[in-house]
Design a protein around this motif. Structure first.
Motif, short mmCIF file in Angstrom:
data_model
loop_
_atom_site.label_atom_id
_atom_site.label_comp_id
_atom_site.label_asym_id
_atom_site.label_seq_id
_atom_site.Cartn_x
_atom_site.Cartn_y
_atom_site.Cartn_z
N ARG A 323 0.83 -1.18 0.00
CA ARG A 323 0.00 0.00 0.00
C ARG A 323 0.88 1.25 0.00
NH1 ARG A 323 -3.76 -1.46 5.05
NH2 ARG A 323 -4.64 0.60 4.64
N ASP A 324 0.28 2.35 -0.43
CA ASP A 324 1.04 3.58 -0.62
C ASP A 324 1.77 4.02 0.65
OD1 ASP A 324 0.22 3.65 -3.21
OD2 ASP A 324 -1.26 5.25 -2.96
N ILE A 325 1.10 3.93 1.78
CA ILE A 325 1.72 4.41 3.03
C ILE A 325 2.99 3.62 3.36
CG2 ILE A 325 1.40 4.33 5.53
CD1 ILE A 325 -1.18 5.69 5.26
N PHE A 326 2.98 2.32 3.12
CA PHE A 326 4.17 1.52 3.40
C PHE A 326 5.33 1.91 2.48
CE2 PHE A 326 0.90 -1.62 4.93
CZ PHE A 326 1.20 -1.46 6.27
N ILE A 327 5.03 2.27 1.24
CA ILE A 327 6.08 2.74 0.32
C ILE A 327 6.71 4.02 0.86
CG2 ILE A 327 6.57 3.51 -2.04
CD1 ILE A 327 4.21 1.84 -2.98
N VAL A 328 5.85 4.94 1.35
CA VAL A 328 6.36 6.20 1.91
C VAL A 328 7.23 5.94 3.13
CG1 VAL A 328 5.69 8.39 2.96
CG2 VAL A 328 4.38 7.50 1.03
N LEU A 329 6.81 5.04 4.00
CA LEU A 329 7.57 4.74 5.20
C LEU A 329 8.93 4.14 4.88
CD1 LEU A 329 4.75 3.34 7.52
CD2 LEU A 329 5.92 5.54 7.73
N ILE A 330 8.99 3.27 3.86
CA ILE A 330 10.28 2.69 3.45
C ILE A 330 11.22 3.80 2.96
CG2 ILE A 330 11.40 1.22 1.73
CD1 ILE A 330 8.95 -0.62 1.89
N GLY A 331 10.68 4.74 2.18
CA GLY A 331 11.50 5.85 1.69
C GLY A 331 12.02 6.72 2.82
N MET A 332 11.19 6.99 3.81
CA MET A 332 11.63 7.80 4.95
C MET A 332 12.70 7.08 5.76
SD MET A 332 8.11 9.56 6.28
CE MET A 332 7.22 10.72 5.22
N LEU A 333 12.55 5.77 5.90
CA LEU A 333 13.57 4.99 6.61
C LEU A 333 14.91 5.05 5.88
CD1 LEU A 333 14.25 3.03 8.92
CD2 LEU A 333 13.52 1.15 7.44
N SER A 334 14.88 5.02 4.55
CA SER A 334 16.10 5.12 3.76
C SER A 334 16.77 6.48 3.97
CB SER A 334 15.77 4.91 2.28
OG SER A 334 16.91 5.12 1.47
N PHE A 335 15.95 7.55 4.00
CA PHE A 335 16.51 8.89 4.21
C PHE A 335 17.14 9.01 5.60
CE2 PHE A 335 15.82 13.14 6.04
CZ PHE A 335 16.66 13.87 5.22
N VAL A 336 16.44 8.51 6.62
CA VAL A 336 16.97 8.58 7.99
C VAL A 336 18.30 7.83 8.09
CG1 VAL A 336 16.57 7.85 10.37
CG2 VAL A 336 14.73 8.93 9.07
N GLY A 337 18.38 6.66 7.45
CA GLY A 337 19.63 5.90 7.46
C GLY A 337 20.77 6.69 6.84
#
Length: 456
Positions: A323-337
């Motif tokens: 779902r769209d929200i999970f895609i957004v969360l994965i992207g934010m996790l990548s940025f934080v890393g």
């Protein structure tokens, strides 16, 4: 001659020119401030920039002063663009719903041409760097990048089905990354070989080619009859344009308004963190202990922009399974890393690994835009993307003020503090998205901001 329903070339040419010129102008300002503060010319070699690492050397202290002054100068440039850019983006975005998208693409391209020619004049005649504020402000009065990208995303929303929006908007972001990467990578070699004059001239020619394409080859995506165009004029026209922005909320029920508002808040706070953290990379790389020259800066900026390509591939793949929200969360996790790794990046290898960890960091932007686009009517797409573009402009300006000020204050004690702050700010959009994931719309209110398949 048949026109084309292809806005991608506009975004490609604009990104190629303007991301290259943004890297060039930062290095030009840094060198001019260096020469003024150290009373010596800026010298670089094949391996590193003019960079001092001995903390007891008096020139090292001047180097830190140059870092702080450059950071503040970049902040003032962003402030000069803020107010005119915000007003023009709001008006043109809502205007485009009634009278077409091409004006939102043409005016920023014209402003970009004027700005690049002015930068060429400043470099060629060695005028004061404060003259740069004039073309920067003029460019903002024509709408700048926020208006053009807002118009481009609205154009895509006009010609795309609901299922295509994720892919088409992610494709636009990918084009920004690929063409911008080419621009910033080539700018380092171009700068080394020819100085600043020829790169600024080349950027001007690219902007001119973009204007020609928009005028003679691009088809309008909003078809409006002449009679409809003549219905409203003067004050009534302005009132009609501004009312398009408000109608997004007034035509919706409470639940839908809350979701749109929360998505806009999540988008703007993530943009604040992303623009603020990533925007300091060039200053960080010019400083000790990295001491990069223009070639390495070009490679680093290009590697950072590759994230647009990898994020597009990520959206394409994940959209089939998540779902769209999970895609957004994965992207934010990548940025934080990536931000966390940047805190400890004291070698060239580690700084490039920061970009590797951040390969999916731009996924949230197109997916959040798509989620908001699916929640409004086709006739309100321009007003929606005007709001998104203005929030993006607002976030970019505030991120420049906040992060450049903090960087200047902490550059001697804890250089990576700004990256830590960017990572911590991402907690806000993550919490918002987790709330939206839990607070599901029901029945007829379900515009499916979270996903399009679950409504019944």
């Amino acid at each position: 001659m048949k026109r084309l329903l292809l806005v991608e070339p506009v975004v490609a040419l604009y990104s190629l020119a303007n991301l290259a010129v943004s890297v060039l102008i930062q290095q030009y300002i840094y060198r001019r401030i260096w020469e003024r503060e150290t009373n010596s010319s800026y010298i670089d070699n094949e391996n590193s920039s003019h960079c001092y690492q001995n903390h007891s050397d008096p020139v090292y202290m001047k180097q830190q002063v140059v870092q702080g002054l450059s950071s503040h100068f970049f902040m003032y440039i962003n402030l000069a663009q803020f107010v005119p850019g915000l007003i023009v983006t709001f008006i043109l975005g809502a205007y485009s719903d009634r009278y077409g998208r091409r004006l939102t693409l043409l005016l920023p391209s014209i402003g970009s041409l004027f700005a690049s020619l002015a930068f060429l004049a400043v470099a060629y005649f060695s005028w004061s760097i404060y003259v740069i504020f004039i073309p920067v402000t003029l460019n903002a009065c024509f709408g700048s990048f926020t208006t053009l990208f807002g118009g481009a995303f609205a154009y895509i929303a006009d010609i795309s089905s609901s299922k295509q929006k994720n892919m088409r908007m992610a494709l636009l972001d990918m084009i920004v990354g690929v063409m911008g990467g080419i621009g910033v990578l080539s700018s380092g070699y171009f700068l080394r070989a020819e100085g600043f004059n020829w790169p600024f001239l080349t950027v001007s020619l690219i902007n001119f080619a973009n204007i020609v394409y928009i005028i003679f080859f691009l088809e309008e995506s909003v078809q409006v009859s002449r009679n409809e165009q003549d219905q409203i004029s003067g004050y009534g026209n302005i009132r009609e344009i501004l009312s398009g922005i408000l109608i997004i909320y007034t035509s919706s029920d409470f639940r839908k308004r809350v979701q749109i508002g929360m998505l806009l808040l999540a988008f703007s706070t993530f943009a604040l963190a992303e623009f603020g953290g990533s925007g300091l990379f060039i200053l960080y790389e010019l400083n000790t202990p990295l001491c990069w020259n223009e070639i390495l800066i070009g490679y680093g900026s290009a590697a950072g922009l590759v994230t647009f390509l990898t994020s597009f591939l990520g959206v394409t793949m994940f959209s089939h399974y998540l779902r769209d929200i999970f895609i957004v969360l994965i992207g934010m996790l990548s940025f934080v890393g990536g931000m966390v790794m940047a805190i400890f990046a004291t070698t060239t290898l580690l700084m490039f690994l920061v970009r590797l960890v951040s390969l999916l960091a731009t996924m949230p932007f197109p997916v959040l835009r798509s989620m908001m686009s699916k929640s409004v009517l086709p006739k309100d797409q321009g007003a929606l993307f005007a709001c998104v573009a203005c929030l993006e402009n607002l976030s970019g300006t505030f991120s420049s003020i906040i992060f450049n000020s903090i960087y200047a204050a902490t550059v001697e004690q804890f250089t990576g503090f700004s990256f830590l702050l960017a990572a911590c700010l991402c907690l806000i959009p993550v919490c918002i998205l987790c709330f939206l994931l839990w607070w599901k719309p029901q029945g007829e209110d379900c515009a499916r901001l979270v996903t399009n398949e679950d409504c019944s």
